[in-house]
Design an enzyme around this catalytic site. Structure first.
Site, PDB file in Angstrom:
ATOM      1  CE  LYS A 156      -3.730  -2.389   0.148  1.00 38.26           C
ATOM      2  NZ  LYS A 156      -4.511  -2.522  -1.102  1.00 38.26           N
ATOM      3  CG  HIS A 164      -9.774  -6.836  -6.246  1.00 34.27           C
ATOM      4  ND1 HIS A 164     -10.988  -7.321  -5.825  1.00 34.27           N
ATOM      5  CD2 HIS A 164      -9.208  -6.261  -5.149  1.00 34.27           C
ATOM      6  CE1 HIS A 164     -11.161  -7.045  -4.546  1.00 34.27           C
ATOM      7  NE2 HIS A 164     -10.097  -6.410  -4.107  1.00 34.27           N
TER       8      HIS A 164
END
Ligand code: MG
Length: 312
Positions: free
Chosen positions: A108, A245
């Site tokens: 992230k 995803h």
């Protein structure tokens, strides 16, 4: 806490109430209906493949007149922010993915300052050596921040720069392409073939290098995903630019059956729902699909235990 719904005079404040309802919402992702339909649709494909006594990916390939490829690229997604998680812990996490056979890892960004994120990226790159790093902003940047990050990130040979801004802000994505020559990725929070078409029309995404992350389970299931692949082809893209995803076995079957570029994987998160059947190992960044009927949930002991407990 009902008190948080009241204004300074003790009267109900709709804005405060709405903020409570929307707490922890991801940007984009208006998917309550599309996820419900997608889940039922995938269960039907699982049942259909079992009625044929075959793995879903083999039937999908046969239906499309292609040869199934049971060997699927997978990458390890993680690198979350946690209080007290220092660079050493981040490096150790990424090292553990390489030790488990992955060659691409993801972390992230955007939950710290740009300089802190630069230090995190440099630490991970120093750790993983020849392996590749993708970064994911989870749609949190406005245009200026997205561009600021692009100027920093383009100093590094990243695998991709994912979901910089709001997933429905196609103009932001298109503007970003002017500042970021490396691969971009997005699409996990687009839930229909119409949304996918808008991204490809207006988002500045480049079929020679960028990646599309539509997730069948979030977006009305495999029937709709096939329509999305039609949109992808019509826009001049190859399905091999799609790496969905979600890290689940539904997209693994689609990847192996319909020639996608691979699939996400969360080695340490979202268990037991994600991952692979128990016999499957990651080798050189790829898995090989076992020949289990249907989607193959029965091959993952912890998952099928939960499914049976819910259903029986
Ligand atoms: Mg993401």
């Amino acid at each position: 806490d009902p008190v948080t719904l009241l204004d300074g005079d003790g009267v109900l404040d709709p804005h405060r109430a709405w903020a409570c309802l929307m707490a922890n919402e991801k940007p984009g992702g208006h998917g309550e209906r599309s996820v419900a339909v997608g889940t039922i649709d995938m269960a039907l494909w699982d049942a259909w493949a079992k009625l044929h006594g075959q793995p879903l990916f083999r039937l999908l390939a046969a239906q499309a007149g292609r040869t199934a490829n049971p060997r699927v690229f997978v990458y390890a997604a993680g690198g979350y922010y946690h209080p007290g998680k220092d660079l050493g812990a981040l490096r150790a996490e990424m090292r553990s993915y390489l030790d488990r056979g992955y060659t691409v890892v993801k972390m992230k960004i955007g939950g710290a300052t740009l300089d802190e994120d630069r230090a995190r990226i440099e630490a991970v790159l120093a750790e993983i050596g020849p392996a590749r790093l993708a970064v994911d902003a989870n749609g949190r940047f406005d245009l200026q921040t997205a561009i600021g990050y692009a100027r920093m990130l383009r100093d590094y040979p990243l695998f991709w720069y994912e979901e910089a801004g709001d997933p429905l802000d196609y103009q932001l994505q298109a503007a970003l392409a002017e500042f970021y020559p490396g691969p971009m990725a997005t699409g996990e929070n687009l839930f229909s073939h119409q949304d996918a078409r808008n991204l490809l029309r207006h988002g500045g995404m480049r079929p020679d290098r960028d990646w599309l992350q539509f997730d069948c389970a979030l977006s009305y299931g495999l029937c709709e995903y096939q329509r999305t692949l039609d949109v992808v082809r019509a826009a001049g893209w190859s399905p091999s630019r799609c790496i969905p995803h979600g890290g689940h076995q539904m997209s693994l079957n689609i990847a192996a059956g319909l020639g996608l570029g691979g699939n996400e994987s969360y080695p340490d998160l979202f268990q037991p729902y994600g991952g692979f059947p128990d016999s499957v190992q990651v080798l050189d960044g790829h898995i090989t699909m076992p020949d289990l009927p249907g989607i193959g949930f029965e091959g993952k002991a912890d998952l099928i235990r939960v499914m049976r407990a819910l259903a029986e």
